[in-house]
Design a protein around this motif. Structure first.
Motif, PDB file in Angstrom:
ATOM      1  N   SER A 150       8.245  56.951  31.767  1.00 39.84           N
ATOM      2  CA  SER A 150       9.093  56.465  30.688  1.00 39.84           C
ATOM      3  C   SER A 150       8.750  57.195  29.404  1.00 39.84           C
ATOM      4  O   SER A 150       7.646  57.717  29.246  1.00 39.84           O
ATOM      5  N   SER A 151       9.695  57.185  28.462  1.00 42.72           N
ATOM      6  CA  SER A 151       9.474  57.858  27.182  1.00 42.72           C
ATOM      7  C   SER A 151       8.549  57.059  26.261  1.00 42.72           C
ATOM      8  O   SER A 151       8.137  57.572  25.231  1.00 42.72           O
ATOM      9  N   CYS A 152       8.242  55.794  26.620  1.00 44.56           N
ATOM     10  CA  CYS A 152       7.282  55.033  25.813  1.00 44.56           C
ATOM     11  C   CYS A 152       6.638  53.944  26.663  1.00 44.56           C
ATOM     12  O   CYS A 152       7.102  53.647  27.758  1.00 44.56           O
ATOM     13  N   GLY A 153       5.602  53.324  26.122  1.00 43.22           N
ATOM     14  CA  GLY A 153       4.860  52.304  26.848  1.00 43.22           C
ATOM     15  C   GLY A 153       5.558  50.961  26.926  1.00 43.22           C
ATOM     16  O   GLY A 153       5.128  50.078  27.660  1.00 43.22           O
TER      17      GLY A 153
ATOM     18  N   LYS B 239      11.277  47.782  33.723  1.00 49.96           N
ATOM     19  CA  LYS B 239      11.029  46.556  32.957  1.00 49.96           C
ATOM     20  C   LYS B 239      10.796  46.936  31.501  1.00 49.96           C
ATOM     21  O   LYS B 239       9.862  47.661  31.174  1.00 49.96           O
ATOM     22  N   TYR B 240      11.684  46.423  30.623  1.00 45.26           N
ATOM     23  CA  TYR B 240      11.562  46.665  29.192  1.00 45.26           C
ATOM     24  C   TYR B 240      10.925  45.444  28.546  1.00 45.26           C
ATOM     25  O   TYR B 240      11.245  44.311  28.883  1.00 45.26           O
TER      26      TYR B 240
ATOM     27  N   ILE C 235      13.997  57.454  31.208  1.00 42.99           N
ATOM     28  CA  ILE C 235      13.119  57.390  32.371  1.00 42.99           C
ATOM     29  C   ILE C 235      13.308  58.689  33.136  1.00 42.99           C
ATOM     30  O   ILE C 235      14.444  59.063  33.471  1.00 42.99           O
ATOM     31  N   THR C 236      12.213  59.401  33.410  1.00 49.10           N
ATOM     32  CA  THR C 236      12.272  60.684  34.105  1.00 49.10           C
ATOM     33  C   THR C 236      11.825  60.487  35.546  1.00 49.10           C
ATOM     34  O   THR C 236      10.749  59.950  35.794  1.00 49.10           O
ATOM     35  N   VAL C 237      12.662  60.932  36.487  1.00 49.90           N
ATOM     36  CA  VAL C 237      12.382  60.812  37.916  1.00 49.90           C
ATOM     37  C   VAL C 237      12.119  62.204  38.469  1.00 49.90           C
ATOM     38  O   VAL C 237      12.944  63.103  38.326  1.00 49.90           O
ATOM     39  N   ILE C 238      10.952  62.362  39.108  1.00 49.23           N
ATOM     40  CA  ILE C 238      10.580  63.646  39.719  1.00 49.23           C
ATOM     41  C   ILE C 238      10.495  63.436  41.223  1.00 49.23           C
ATOM     42  O   ILE C 238       9.798  62.530  41.692  1.00 49.23           O
TER      43      ILE C 238
END
Length: 141
Positions: free
Chosen positions: A65-68, A90-91, A103-106
């Motif tokens: 995610s771009s942040c915690g 979950k935010y 959200i980055t999916v690899i």
């Protein structure tokens, strides 16, 4: 002997070319989830659904995610061709502010990196604006 080595070499090259034909493909139902306007402390769990439209097993190796404040959860194990899977996000809805996260999916898919987005607005109804509380202006009274 040279002919045997040549035949083995050509066979090895053709085998490796055929092995590369099968690839996994990840296709999301939607790449954006809109939370809309939600209350502070409400349920912040949402799900991105996807399908492996390729002809090889799909393995998601990492989801970040771009942040915690946003915690993604990747599926365990391989997703077989034609099967569906979910990435749970979950935010933290205790933060009152607009939501704009990535959200980055690899994975091992044909497109190895996919960016998913969540958006919305978290409001606290207990804290309303001074302007909202005022029913009539002084002039109207």
């Amino acid at each position: 002997m040279k002919q045997l080595i040549t035949i083995l070499f050509i066979g090895l090259i053709s085998f490796s070319i055929n092995a590369q034909d099968k690839v996994a493909k990840i296709e999301f139902k939607s790449d954006t989830i809109d939370y809309g306007t939600i209350e502070k402390g409400s349920n912040g769990v949402r799900v991105f659904e996807f399908t492996n439209t390729g002809d090889a097993p799909l393995i998601i190796s990492k989801v970040t995610s771009s942040c915690g404040c946003t915690i993604p959860k990747k599926p365990e194990g391989a997703i077989l061709p034609g099967a569906t899977g979910e990435i749970e996000v979950k935010y933290d809805t205790n933060r009152v502010n607009p939501i704009r996260k990535t959200i980055t999916v690899i994975s091992n898919a044909e497109t190895p990196t996919v960016a998913l987005k969540i958006k919305g607005l978290v409001v606290d109804s207990a804290k309303t604006s001074v302007l909202d509380k005022k029913e009539k202006s002084i002039v109207q009274q």
